[in-house]
Design an enzyme around this catalytic site. Structure first.
Site, PDB file in Angstrom:
ATOM      1  N   HIS A  93       0.859  -1.189   0.000  1.00  0.00           N
ATOM      2  CA  HIS A  93       0.000   0.000   0.000  1.00  0.00           C
ATOM      3  C   HIS A  93       0.893   1.236   0.000  1.00  0.00           C
ATOM      4  O   HIS A  93       1.665   1.444   0.942  1.00  0.00           O
ATOM      5  CB  HIS A  93      -0.896   0.036   1.250  1.00  0.00           C
ATOM      6  CG  HIS A  93      -1.666  -1.227   1.481  1.00  0.00           C
ATOM      7  ND1 HIS A  93      -2.126  -1.611   2.724  1.00  0.00           N
ATOM      8  CD2 HIS A  93      -2.061  -2.195   0.623  1.00  0.00           C
ATOM      9  CE1 HIS A  93      -2.759  -2.766   2.632  1.00  0.00           C
ATOM     10  NE2 HIS A  93      -2.743  -3.139   1.358  1.00  0.00           N
ATOM     11  N   GLN A  94       0.775   2.056  -1.038  1.00  0.00           N
ATOM     12  CA  GLN A  94       1.569   3.282  -1.125  1.00  0.00           C
ATOM     13  C   GLN A  94       0.612   4.466  -1.258  1.00  0.00           C
ATOM     14  O   GLN A  94      -0.270   4.441  -2.125  1.00  0.00           O
ATOM     15  CB  GLN A  94       2.533   3.216  -2.305  1.00  0.00           C
ATOM     16  CG  GLN A  94       3.483   2.030  -2.251  1.00  0.00           C
ATOM     17  CD  GLN A  94       2.942   0.769  -2.894  1.00  0.00           C
ATOM     18  OE1 GLN A  94       2.319   0.831  -3.952  1.00  0.00           O
ATOM     19  NE2 GLN A  94       3.168  -0.382  -2.276  1.00  0.00           N
TER      20      GLN A  94
END
Length: 669
Positions: free
Chosen positions: A592-593
């Site tokens: 998750h960025q």
């Protein structure tokens, strides 16, 4: 990857200062081959493993490849042999015992630890992910992994078209076809706009049909699955294909927790934000057919059963997939059965049906901006041929690791651009059971425990199950010697993987040049919360009947069931807390960025306005995870899609209002 919590300063090895050749010399290749042989088990297909590693090194960015080459030169010299193994010989001339001592010594030298991590990650992944060309592997036989299934029906692929090698025009260009880009393309095309979608990655369906881990990571993941932060302490997994992350993720479809939604509303000075987002969630969930999981595979059942035994609540996870028992489990390589409703099967298909054209393997290189307004997009096809698209509207959804650079290269300026990167740093415990778990079979994520998520003002950890195939498991497990690592991997059929995912306060950054280097160090507060989450995962595993639990520290902590008394588990948790304070190396991952071009109430606080529009540029909208004002704390796919739905719907409504009033159509009207 195995190192966590080091200072944010970049080691010289990977900051581009190395003058080593961009292509490996014959001597460096010889040393690399010896390094690979030292890492991998004796039953690995050594020739194919070396071939896969060599190909991966060739695909590394030139500055990282050059740094690795410099280390290989040092390892191959007699001086390196003396310093690392006490023998005046190059690495390839050492016996196995001396080679293993040299690699362990390399791992203990701070500035060179990233080289050890890179070499271990490449070698172990390749050894356990590659097959012999016919879908079989001696390594897979040893660990009980079945390999690719043979009952895959050829599914229909989303229609994409080669980009024309000339200038074209459109009403809107969407850059990226993942969670945000797919939604935006469908809504814009449905509103009657001529839409062109540019996707840098390839279609995923041909790879999905073959169900091979090595091929999937090479072709469908960002940087061929080798993306990481500056010192390789966080392995970064992100989609790079048609459908983006929605094609290769684990189908988890979670809304923001209410407290986070309220905090975003306050940060954006938009009192109606939470309600608007809820409406968008409703629309997206309906189109994706999101349903709550009703059954668990053995990996997820560890969470459900362990929490029930402890008296803790475990939640069934909403998912955008209808998985068919043990037949599933491979959709991290793209769902081969058509059971997962990513954007390729939903919103992108809607866009194509409404007349949009999707160009795969076509990379946008610059957004043309003239007099403060969008004029079009410059791109290149797979063969390098240029493509110019004239359009007054651009929707950017290239992901939090690529959107900031593309904005900067297009002339957008903001002190927040590329900053405020959040990664949800994640680690795991490996829990051994008497009976098979087989993390590669069944629906991938169906249960979670968020008992600790609201701790520390909402920055605590959530416990989920991680589906794992051999390559990913092999590179995560700590390596101290070939035989010790192989012995642990021999038991993986009976191991559950429980992850602790932390909503991080700490921030990193993404470089704005073509290298897009990620700088990120685990903040101490986040490390403490992660330790709490790992301890909770261990308690769950033992309550579910685990025989022992191990962490992913470079020197793993292991606790047996016999020692897992209340006092024993408390002591284990205390040791985890001490390790966090001391920054003991720990394998960290991020799927998750977020936040690298964040929304804010005004330009002083972010790059985008509360509707996702780039401050100071007419006709430019951003609808990916980079827009998040802070870390979401939950898997971000559904929130990205809801934000894209909200922002694109608002844009369409403004256009309609402008037309009905007779005023010029402007993106900010």
């Amino acid at each position: 990857m195995r190192t966590a919590g080091r200072d944010a300063a970049k080691p010289a090895l990977f900051n581009g200062t190395s003058k080593a050749a961009a292509v490996l010399s014959r001597a460096q290749e010889t040393t690399l081959a010896a390094v690979v042989e030292t890492f991998v088990p004796g039953d690995a297909d050594l020739a194919r493993t070396r071939e896969l590693v060599a190909g991966a090194v060739d695909r590394l960015p030139s500055h990282k490849r050059g740094g690795l080459a410099a280390v290989l030169t040092a390892l191959g010299s007699p001086v390196g042999g003396v310093l690392l193994a006490g023998r005046p010989r190059g690495f390839a001339r050492l016996d196995r015992g001396a080679r293993e001592r040299a690699l362990r010594a390399l791992a203990r030298i701070g500035p060179l630890r990233p080289a050890f991590d890179a070499l271990a990650r490449l070698s172990l992944f390749a050894a356990y992910a590659v097959d012999d060309g016919s879908g079989r592997s001696a390594v897979w036989t040893r660990i009980g992994y079945p390999g690719p299934r043979s009952d895959v029906a050829a599914g229909d692929a989303l229609a994409t078209v080669p980009p024309p090698s000339h200038r074209i025009s459109a009403d809107a260009v969407v850059i990226g076809s993942g969670a945000g880009g797919g939604v935006a393309a469908a809504l814009l095309a449905g509103a009657g706009l001529r839409v062109v979608v540019l996707e840098a990655g390839p279609p995923f369906e041909p790879v999905a049909a073959r169900q091979r881990e090595a091929e999937a990571f090479r072709d469908l993941y960002l940087e061929a699955g080798l993306a990481a932060n500056h010192d390789l302490s966080v392995a970064i997994l992100a989609g790079a294909c048609v459908g983006g992350g929605t094609s290769i993720n684990w189908s988890t479809s979670l809304r923001l927790r209410s407290g986070v939604a309220r905090s975003w509303s306050a940060m954006l000075a938009r009192p109606a934000f939470a309600a608007e987002l809820a409406d968008a969630y409703d629309a997206v969930e309906t189109r994706l057919g999101v349903t709550v999981a009703t059954t668990h595979n053995r990996n997820n059942a560890v969470i459900a059963d362990g929490c029930a035994e402890l008296g803790w609540e475990a939640r069934a996870i909403p998912r955008n997939a209808d998985c068919d028992g043990d037949r599933c489990g491979y959709c991290g390589f793209g769902c081969a059965y058509g059971n997962k409703r990513g954007t390729a099967r939903t919103y992108l298909q809607d866009a194509v049906d409404a007349g949009a054209s999707i160009h795969a393997s076509t990379r946008a290189t610059r957004i043309r901006i003239a007099q403060g307004a969008v004029a079009g997009v410059e791109a290149r096809g797979e063969d390098g041929a240029p493509l110019d698209v004239d359009a007054p509207l651009v929707v950017l959804a290239a992901g939090a690791l690529r959107t900031p650079g593309l904005l900067a290269q297009s002339g957008v300026r903001s002190p927040h651009l590329g900053k405020h990167l959040h990664l949800h740093p994640t680690s795991a415990i490996s829990a051994l059971f008497a009976d098979p778990i087989e993390t590669w079979h069944g629906a991938m994520q169906t249960a979670l425990c968020d008992r600790f998520a609201e701790s520390d003002d909402g920055f605590g950890a959530t416990i989920e199950a991680a589906p794992s195939h051999p390559g990913l498991m092999a590179q995560a497990m700590p390596w101290t010697s070939r035989d010790a690592h192989a012995a642990v991997l021999s038991s993986v059929r009976n191991r559950a993987s429980l992850i602790a995912l932390t909503r991080d306060r700490g921030e990193g950054a993404v470089g704005l040049d073509e290298r897009a280097d990620v700088t990120y160090a685990l903040a101490l507060g986040d490390a403490r919360n992660l330790a709490v989450g790992l301890a909770a995962a261990a308690r769950i595993a033992f309550a579910a009947g685990a025989q022992d639990v191990s962490t992913l520290h470079a020197e793993p902590l292991t606790l047996t069931a016999e020692a897992a008394t209340p006092a024993g588990i408390d002591a284990f948790a205390a040791t985890l807390a001490r390790y966090a304070e001391r920054k003991v190396p720990l394998a960290l991952f991020s799927a998750h960025q977020m936040g690298s071009a964040r929304m804010a109430a005004d330009p002083a606080g972010g790059v985008l306005d509360p509707d996702g529009r780039v401050y100071g540029v007419e006709g430019l909208l951003v609808v990916d995870g980079s827009a998040f004002p802070s870390a979401s704390g939950v898997n971000p796919m559904l929130t990205i899609m809801a934000l894209a739905h909200r922002a694109t719907s608002a844009l369409i409504a403004r256009r309609a209002a402008s037309r009905s009033s007779g005023s010029p159509v402007r993106s900010r009207s």
